[in-house]
Design a protein around this motif. Structure first.
Motif, mmCIF file in Angstrom:
data_model
loop_
_atom_site.group_PDB
_atom_site.id
_atom_site.type_symbol
_atom_site.label_atom_id
_atom_site.label_comp_id
_atom_site.label_asym_id
_atom_site.label_seq_id
_atom_site.Cartn_x
_atom_site.Cartn_y
_atom_site.Cartn_z
ATOM 1 N N PHE A 1 -7.566 3.968 -7.373
ATOM 2 C CA PHE A 1 -7.958 2.574 -7.508
ATOM 3 C C PHE A 1 -7.122 1.728 -6.565
ATOM 4 O O PHE A 1 -6.007 2.064 -6.233
ATOM 5 C CB PHE A 1 -7.759 2.087 -8.952
ATOM 6 C CG PHE A 1 -8.730 2.690 -9.903
ATOM 7 C CD1 PHE A 1 -9.992 2.150 -10.065
ATOM 8 C CD2 PHE A 1 -8.382 3.804 -10.645
ATOM 9 C CE1 PHE A 1 -10.896 2.719 -10.948
ATOM 10 C CE2 PHE A 1 -9.272 4.380 -11.529
ATOM 11 C CZ PHE A 1 -10.540 3.829 -11.676
ATOM 12 N N ARG A 2 -7.671 0.618 -6.171
ATOM 13 C CA ARG A 2 -6.975 -0.269 -5.247
ATOM 14 C C ARG A 2 -6.446 -1.478 -6.006
ATOM 15 O O ARG A 2 -7.139 -2.049 -6.831
ATOM 16 C CB ARG A 2 -7.927 -0.708 -4.144
ATOM 17 C CG ARG A 2 -7.306 -1.591 -3.116
ATOM 18 C CD ARG A 2 -7.942 -1.374 -1.751
ATOM 19 N NE ARG A 2 -7.297 -2.196 -0.769
ATOM 20 C CZ ARG A 2 -6.220 -1.841 -0.090
ATOM 21 N NH1 ARG A 2 -5.676 -0.674 -0.280
ATOM 22 N NH2 ARG A 2 -5.676 -2.643 0.796
ATOM 23 N N TRP A 3 -5.212 -1.849 -5.711
ATOM 24 C CA TRP A 3 -4.597 -3.044 -6.275
ATOM 25 C C TRP A 3 -4.681 -4.153 -5.237
ATOM 26 O O TRP A 3 -4.347 -3.953 -4.072
ATOM 27 C CB TRP A 3 -3.146 -2.778 -6.636
ATOM 28 C CG TRP A 3 -3.017 -1.897 -7.831
ATOM 29 C CD1 TRP A 3 -2.890 -0.543 -7.833
ATOM 30 C CD2 TRP A 3 -3.026 -2.292 -9.195
ATOM 31 N NE1 TRP A 3 -2.815 -0.073 -9.114
ATOM 32 C CE2 TRP A 3 -2.894 -1.131 -9.977
ATOM 33 C CE3 TRP A 3 -3.130 -3.516 -9.846
ATOM 34 C CZ2 TRP A 3 -2.871 -1.172 -11.367
ATOM 35 C CZ3 TRP A 3 -3.093 -3.552 -11.226
ATOM 36 C CH2 TRP A 3 -2.960 -2.389 -11.969
ATOM 37 N N HIS A 4 -5.130 -5.336 -5.652
ATOM 38 C CA HIS A 4 -5.289 -6.473 -4.751
ATOM 39 C C HIS A 4 -4.351 -7.596 -5.167
ATOM 40 O O HIS A 4 -4.295 -7.964 -6.326
ATOM 41 C CB HIS A 4 -6.735 -6.991 -4.775
ATOM 42 C CG HIS A 4 -7.704 -6.037 -4.202
ATOM 43 N ND1 HIS A 4 -7.962 -5.959 -2.853
ATOM 44 C CD2 HIS A 4 -8.459 -5.087 -4.782
ATOM 45 C CE1 HIS A 4 -8.853 -5.010 -2.641
ATOM 46 N NE2 HIS A 4 -9.167 -4.470 -3.800
ATOM 47 N N LYS A 5 -3.657 -8.126 -4.176
ATOM 48 C CA LYS A 5 -2.740 -9.247 -4.390
ATOM 49 C C LYS A 5 -3.318 -10.470 -3.693
ATOM 50 O O LYS A 5 -3.909 -10.370 -2.619
ATOM 51 C CB LYS A 5 -1.363 -8.907 -3.814
ATOM 52 C CG LYS A 5 -0.329 -9.961 -4.072
ATOM 53 C CD LYS A 5 1.088 -9.529 -3.767
ATOM 54 C CE LYS A 5 1.272 -8.866 -2.453
ATOM 55 N NZ LYS A 5 2.681 -8.703 -2.088
ATOM 56 N N SER A 6 -3.122 -11.629 -4.276
ATOM 57 C CA SER A 6 -3.619 -12.861 -3.703
ATOM 58 C C SER A 6 -3.071 -13.077 -2.301
ATOM 59 O O SER A 6 -1.893 -12.832 -2.039
ATOM 60 C CB SER A 6 -3.213 -14.043 -4.582
ATOM 61 O OG SER A 6 -3.490 -15.262 -3.923
ATOM 62 N N THR A 7 -3.910 -13.546 -1.411
ATOM 63 C CA THR A 7 -3.458 -13.865 -0.056
ATOM 64 C C THR A 7 -2.530 -15.070 -0.059
ATOM 65 O O THR A 7 -1.784 -15.280 0.889
ATOM 66 C CB THR A 7 -4.649 -14.136 0.876
ATOM 67 O OG1 THR A 7 -5.438 -15.193 0.321
ATOM 68 C CG2 THR A 7 -5.497 -12.893 1.055
ATOM 69 N N TYR A 8 -2.544 -15.856 -1.129
ATOM 70 C CA TYR A 8 -1.650 -17.017 -1.238
ATOM 71 C C TYR A 8 -0.196 -16.604 -1.408
ATOM 72 O O TYR A 8 0.706 -17.392 -1.182
ATOM 73 C CB TYR A 8 -2.060 -17.914 -2.403
ATOM 74 C CG TYR A 8 -3.335 -18.661 -2.159
ATOM 75 C CD1 TYR A 8 -3.372 -19.756 -1.309
ATOM 76 C CD2 TYR A 8 -4.515 -18.268 -2.781
ATOM 77 C CE1 TYR A 8 -4.550 -20.444 -1.077
ATOM 78 C CE2 TYR A 8 -5.694 -18.949 -2.566
ATOM 79 C CZ TYR A 8 -5.705 -20.034 -1.711
ATOM 80 O OH TYR A 8 -6.863 -20.709 -1.491
#
Length: 64
Positions: free
Chosen positions: A7-14
């Motif tokens: 699975f892929r973990w996504h972090k906010s670009t902010y």
């Protein structure tokens, strides 16, 4: 970043290059959304229903 299960973990670009952010695991699995603290990846992720996560995000956006 992928976890051990693919699975892929996504972090906010902010958040930029800092680790003071939440990450979401995608895709949601069986209606569950997993959220973790990017500062401490050894802790277990928080799990909630995807529906409740979407309602939380909508309420944050509405408040501004």
């Amino acid at each position: 970043m992928n976890d051990d299960f693919g699975f892929r973990w996504h972090k906010s670009t902010y958040s930029g290059e800092t680790n003071g952010c939440l990450e979401l695991r995608t895709p949601p699995q069986r209606g569950k959304t997993r959220i973790r603290d990017s500062k401490d990846l050894t802790r277990r992720p928080l799990t909630c229903t995807t529906e409740s996560w979407m309602a939380f995000v909508a309420s944050v956006v509405a408040v501004g």
